[in-house]
Enzyme design. Structure first.
Site, PDB file in Angstrom:
ATOM      1  N   GLU A  50      -1.183  -2.383  -9.369  1.00  0.00           N
ATOM      2  CA  GLU A  50      -1.051  -3.558  -8.751  1.00  0.00           C
ATOM      3  C   GLU A  50       0.073  -4.247  -8.653  1.00  0.00           C
ATOM      4  O   GLU A  50       0.646  -4.758  -7.809  1.00  0.00           O
ATOM      5  CB  GLU A  50      -2.689  -4.261  -8.858  1.00  0.00           C
ATOM      6  CG  GLU A  50      -3.804  -3.489  -8.336  1.00  0.00           C
ATOM      7  CD  GLU A  50      -3.699  -3.039  -7.188  1.00  0.00           C
ATOM      8  OE1 GLU A  50      -2.810  -3.219  -6.196  1.00  0.00           O
ATOM      9  OE2 GLU A  50      -4.478  -1.845  -6.610  1.00  0.00           O
ATOM     10  N   GLU A  75       0.855  -1.039  -0.244  1.00  0.00           N
ATOM     11  CA  GLU A  75      -0.164   0.014   0.033  1.00  0.00           C
ATOM     12  C   GLU A  75       0.887   1.467   0.078  1.00  0.00           C
ATOM     13  O   GLU A  75       0.487   2.214  -0.694  1.00  0.00           O
ATOM     14  CB  GLU A  75      -1.103  -0.053   1.218  1.00  0.00           C
ATOM     15  CG  GLU A  75      -1.701  -1.375   1.480  1.00  0.00           C
ATOM     16  CD  GLU A  75      -2.677  -1.559   0.002  1.00  0.00           C
ATOM     17  OE1 GLU A  75      -3.175  -0.365  -0.589  1.00  0.00           O
ATOM     18  OE2 GLU A  75      -2.844  -2.769  -0.413  1.00  0.00           O
TER      19      GLU A  75
END
Length: 820
Positions: free
Chosen positions: A323, A301
Site C-alpha cells: 500500500e 491500483e
C-alpha cells in the site's frame, strides 16, 4: 443489523506451518451465477491440486461458507472434518486433488461476494473482492498470500450478462439458456487477487499501445462513463507505459480491464481486472481535484500489478510493501507521465495531513509491524500505511536518487517476479543499487512509530533546529530544507534553501537569521511536525499567499493546520492563512483541498461564538474564487456548504442555475437550518439522472433538525445496508450537525452498542460504517472516554477499535479548539 458468522482468523504461525507443508499447483474453479438474478446463491466447485512435502500429514483448507461436499483424492472428507470455516484434510499424499462444492448465500452485504440491484432499472450486478482473506467466503482455498497458484475460472451466467475476470480472451458458449465463460489460466496469484464480476454492463474498449483496455459500469451510468472514457483510457495507457519502463518489466497481459461497481468502497487491485466504486462515475462534470483523485487511484491500483500482484509479500507485516509503495508510485507516475503534474502538492495538502493526524493519535504504529493474525492485518489498512508510508518512500527516493531507486526496483522485479518477498528483499536491492547501508533507515522510519517534532528557535547565539522524537524517544535523522524568504515588493522571494541533516536534539542552521520568513521543511523533504519561530509563524499566517511556489504555499498551509490540531494556533488564524492563499492560488491541484480545509476549520474546529463569522469569511473567499474558471465549480460547492447570510444563499442560487448537483447542495444547507424546500427536493428527484439520487434526498432528510430524517438514515445504514459505500461521507456530514446537540445525543449512545458487530460485513464496510456513524456532534469529552472504553471491550475487532480510537482522538482535539 443482520449478522454474519464469526470466523477464525488465520494466525501467522498457522500460515508458516501450512506454507512449509504445501505447494499449490493450480485452482480450477467452476462458478454458477444463474441463481443470482432473483436469488442469493453464489455456487462454486473448486478443484485444487497441491503437493505435500511430508506425506501422511494433516492440514486444513479455508471454506467460510456452506460446504455441500468435499472429496480428497477421490475419498469423501468426513462430516466431522467440516466446520468452523475450515475443512480438515488428513493423511495427505505426496500429490493431492481436493474437490469442494460450496454455496455462499450471504450476498446482500459485505464485499466478498456482492449481489447489487440497481434501484433505477432493477438490473443485477455481481462482483467479488477478497483482500485480505475473503476468498474463503467465495470458494474453498488455501487463503494466505504465500501459497500462490494459477487460477482457471469457468463461469456460468445469465445469457445477457457480461462476465469479466483476471485473464482476457474467454471462450463463450451457450448452455441451457445461459452462457458459459471459460477463462485462460491466470499467472500464479495469491488467493486475494482473483476476481469475478458479472452483469449487463455498459462497456467501452480501446486499443492503446498494444493493450486492449476495457471500462465497464452498470447500464444506468453509461452516459457518465462515455463522457470520461477518453481521459481514463489516456491515464491507463500512460501508466502502463511508465511503470513498464521504470520497472523494467512491461505488464505481461494484453487485456487490462477496469470495472466500476455499485456498493463498493474504494478500489481493488485484482490482477488484470481492477474493480472500483462506481462513485467515481461522477454524476456531474468532475472538478480538477476529482479528476486528479480518480487518476491517482487508477495509478495506485495499477502499481499493484507489479508491487503486490507479480511480487507479493509473504505475510501481512509487510502490508506496506503493497500500500505505501502503490501510494507513492501513483504520485510519482502522475507527475512524470500524466497531465496531473502538481500531484505531490495536492498530496501534501490532503492525504499527508491525514497521515500526520493518524501518527499523533494513540493508535499510531510503525509502518511495518508484527501481525499475529489476519484480523490484526486488516486493522493496518490506515493512514499510516498509506500516506505516511508514501511520504517516507518519497524521502527514500530523494535520499537514494532516481537512478539508484529505479535500478533497485528493476533488480527486485527481475529476481522475484511471481514469487513472495519480505521487506529485507526489497531493501537489499536498494542497498546494492545505491551502495548505502539502509538498516538504520529501516529501523528509524519503518520500525518506529510516531512523528518527530522539529522546532526552529532564534536567539542571540544563532538559529537552531530542536528535534524531539515521539514520547521522549530519540529523534530520527532528517534531511530537511529551510527556506529563507525576504520581501521584494508584494512577493516573498526565496533567497536560499538551507538544507541540513539533523543530528540528535539540536542542529545549528546557517544563514537563517534576519529573514522575513523561514519556512521549515520547505520542498517537503521529510515527514515531521514542524514549528517555525514565532515571527515566521505570524508571517506565514499573514502572508502565505505571497510564497512563490505551490509546494511552499502547501508547506505553509499544512504547517498551520498541524499547529491547529496540536492546539498551538487558533482556528481563526488557520482560516485566515488558507483563505489568503485561496484568493490568489493558481495551481488547480491544491485549490479544492484548501477549500475543504477552510470549510472544516470554520464549521467543525471553530469556537461557537466565531463559527458563523468564519464560515462567512470562507463564503466571501468562494465569491472571489468563482471568477477563476477552473476553480469556479469547487468554489460554488463550498459556498453552498458554508453560506451563512441570505445574501450568500441568493448568490449561490444565482451561480448554481440549473445545475442539479449544486441545487442539491443548496437544499442540504437549507435542511441544516430547518428550511429545506419540499417541492424543490421532489423536483430534484424527478429531474436527476443519477440512479442513486435517492441518497441525496436521504442526506437532505438526515440534515434536518428532526428525528424522522435521522432515523431514516440510521436505518438505511445499520439495518438495511443500502447506502453505497461511496456515499457514506455525504450522509456523515449531513447527519452530525453541531446545531442539533440534543437530537443527536441518543445516537451517540446507540453507536457504542453497535461496535461489537460492525466488523461482520468485512474490512471496507466496517471501516466505512464505523467512521460514518462516529459522533461528530451531541457529544463531549466524557463521551470520548466512554467510546475509548467501548472500543477495547471483548468482541470489538481490531479494525473497528482502531477506527473508534482515532475518532476519539480527533474529537478531543476538535473540542479543545472549540473551547480555545
Amino acid at each position: 443489523m443482520e449478522s454474519l458468522p464469526e470466523l477464525p482468523s488465520l494466525t501467522h504461525t498457522e500460515a508458516r506451518e501450512r506454507a512449509s507443508l504445501l505447494a499449490v499447483e493450480r485452482y480450477d474453479i467452476a462458478v454458477d451465477l444463474t441463481d443470482l438474478v432473483t436469488g442469493a446463491d453464489f455456487k462454486a466447485v473448486t478443484r485444487v491440486r497441491f503437493s505435500c512435502r511430508r506425506p501422511g500429514s494433516s492440514t486444513f483448507v479455508d471454506a467460510a461458507l456452506d460446504v455441500l461436499s468435499a472429496t480428497l483424492n477421490g475419498t469423501p472428507v468426513p462430516a466431522d472434518a467440516v466446520g468452523g470455516a475450515r475443512i480438515r484434510l488428513d493423511e495427505l499424499a505426496a500429490d493431492n486433488e481436493l474437490v469442494v462444492e460450496t454455496v455462499q448465500s450471504s450476498t446482500s452485504q459485505g464485499e466478498y461476494v456482492r449481489r447489487s440491484v440497481d434501484p433505477s432499472d432493477q438490473e443485477v450486478y455481481v462482483w467479488t473482492s477478497f483482500e485480505p482473506d475473503d476468498a474463503r467466503r467465495a470458494w474453498a482455498c488455501f487463503d494466505q498470500p504465500d501459497l500462490k497458484a494459477p487460477h482457471a475460472f469457468t463461469v456460468t451466467a445469465p445469457a445477457k450478462w457480461r462476465v469479466v475476470s483476471n485473464s482476457g480472451g474467454p471462450v463463450v458458449e451457450d448452455v441451457d439458456g445461459a452462457r458459459r465463460w471459460t477463462f485462460p489460466d491466470t499467472p500464479p496469484l495469491s488467493t486475494y487477487l482473483p476476481v469475478i464480476t458479472a452483469g449487463p454492463f455498459h462497456e467501452v474498449r480501446s486499443e492503446r499501445a498494444g493493450y486492449d483496455l476495457g471500462l465497464l459500469t452498470r447500464k444506468s451510468l453509461a452516459t457518465f462513463l462515455d463522457r470520461d472514457a477518453d481521459e481514463l483510457f489516456e491515464v491507463t495507457a500512460q501508466g502502463l507505459a511508465f511503470f513498464g519502463e521504470r520497472f523494467g518489466l512491461p505488464f505481461p497481459q494484453r487485456t487490462y480491464d477496469q470495472v466500476f461497481v455499485p456498493d463498493m468502497g474504494g478500489a481493488m487491485e485484482n490482477y488484470g481486472c481492477v474493480i472500483w466504486t462506481d462513485a467515481v462515475m461522477y454524476r456531474n462534470a468532475p472538478t480538477h481535484a476529482e479528476r486528479e483523485a480518480r487518476a491517482l487511484v487508477l495509478l495506485h491500483e495499477m502499481a499493484h500489478m507489479w508491487f503486490g500482484d507479480m511480487v507479493t509479500m509473504r505475510w501481512w507485516e509487510d502490508l506496506w510493501l503493497n500500500e505505501a509503495f502503490a501510494e507513492w508510485a501513483c504520485h510519482w507516475a502522475a507527475e512524470a507521465a500524466t497531465r496531473f503534474t502538481d500531484a505531490w502538492a495536492g498530496f501534501l495538502a490532503s492525504n499527508e495531513l491525514a497521515g500526520y493526524a493518524a501518527d499523533i493519535a494513540p493508535t499510531t504504529h510503525p509502518i511495518r509491524q508484527a501481525v499475529d493474525d489476519v484480523a490484526a492485518a486488516a486493522a493496518g489498512f490506515d493512514m499510516i500505511t498509506y500516506p505516511k508510508g508514501a511520504a517516507v518512500l518519497k524521502q527514500l527516493h530523494a535520499f537514494l536518487g532516481e537512478d539508484a531507486f529505479v535500478e533497485g526496483l528493476r533488480g527486485y522485479f527481475r529476481k522475484y517476479a511471481w514469487g513472495n518477498t519480505t521487506l529485507e528483499d526489497l531493501m537489499a536491492e536498494f542497498s546494492e543499487a545505491s551502495g548505502r547501508d539502509l538498516d538504520a533507515w529501516v529501523h528509524g522510519w519503518l520500525d518506529t512509530a510516531g512523528t518527530d517534532r522539529l522546532v526552529l528557535e532564534q536567539s542571540g547565539e544563532g538559529t537552531v533546529l530542536r528535534a524531539s522524537g515521539p514520547e521522549g524517544t530519540a529523534p530520527r535523522p532528517h534531511r530537511i530544507g529551510l527556506g529563507r524568504y525576504a520581501w521584494q515588493g508584494d512577493s516573498l522571494v526565496r533567497q536560499r534553501l538551507v538544507t541540513v541533516e539533523t543530528t540528535g536534539e539540536s542542529t545549528p542552521v546557517p544563514d537563517a537569521a534576519d529573514a522575513d520568513l523561514v519556512l521549515v521543511n520547505d520542498e517537503d523533504l521529510t515527514f515531521a511536525s514542524v514549528q517555525p519561530d514565532d515571527a515566521s509563524v505570524q508571517a506565514m499566517v499573514d502572508s502565505a499567499a505571497a510564497l512563490p511556489t505551490a509546494i511552499s504555499r502547501a508547506v505553509a498551509a499544512t504547517t498551520a493546520w498541524d499547529l491547529l490540531v496540536r492546539g498551538e494556533l487558533p482556528t481563526a488564524d488557520v482560516v485566515r492563512c488558507l483563505t489568503g492563499i485561496l484568493r490568489t492560488e493558481d495551481v488547480d491541484s491544491v485549490i479544492e483541498p484548501y477549500l475543504h480545509l477552510a470549510r472544516d476549520a470554520a464549521s467543525e474546529w471553530s469556537p461557537d461564538a466565531q463559527r458563523d463569522e468564519l464560515m462567512s469569511h470562507v463564503s466571501d473567499t468562494c465569491l472571489v474564487l468563482v471568477e477563476n474558471p477552473t476553480a469556479r465549480h469547487a468554489a460554488v460547492r463550498t459556498l453552498a456548504a458554508c453560506a451563512v447570510t441570505d445574501e450568500h444563499l441568493d448568490r449561490v442560487r444565482e451561480l448554481a442555475g440549473d445545475d442539479i448537483d449544486l441545487r442539491w447542495r443548496i437544499q442540504l444547507r437549507l435542511a441544516e437550518q430547518g428550511r429545506a424546500d419540499e417541492s424543490e427536493v421532489a423536483a430534484l428527484r424527478r429531474a436527476d439522472p443519477d440512479p442513486d439520487s435517492w441518497v441525496r434526498e436521504l442526506a437532505v432528510n438526515a440534515a434536518r433538525p428532526e428525528r424522522a430524517g435521522k432515523e431514516e438514515a440510521w436505518t438505511a445504514i445499520v439495518d438495511e445496508h443500502r447506502v453505497p459505500m461511496g456515499s457514506m461521507h455525504l450522509i456523515r456530514r449531513a447527519f452530525w450537525q453541531r446545531s442539533q446537540t440534543d437530537l443527536l445525543a441518543p445516537y451517540a449512545e446507540r453507536y457504542l452498542t453497535l461496535l461489537p458487530t460492525l466488523h461482520l460485513a468485512g474490512m471496507i464496510p466496517s471501516l466505512s460504517v464505523s467512521q460514518t456513524l462516529f459522533p461528530r456532534a451531541g457529544v463531549d469529552a466524557a463521551f470520548a472516554d466512554r467510546a475509548d472504553d467501548a472500543a477495547q471491550s471483548p468482541g470489538v475487532s481490531p479494525i473497528v477499535a482502531r477506527s473508534v480510537r482515532n475518532g476519539t482522538d480527533q474529537l478531543r482535539r476538535v473540542l479543545r479548539a472549540r473551547g480555545a
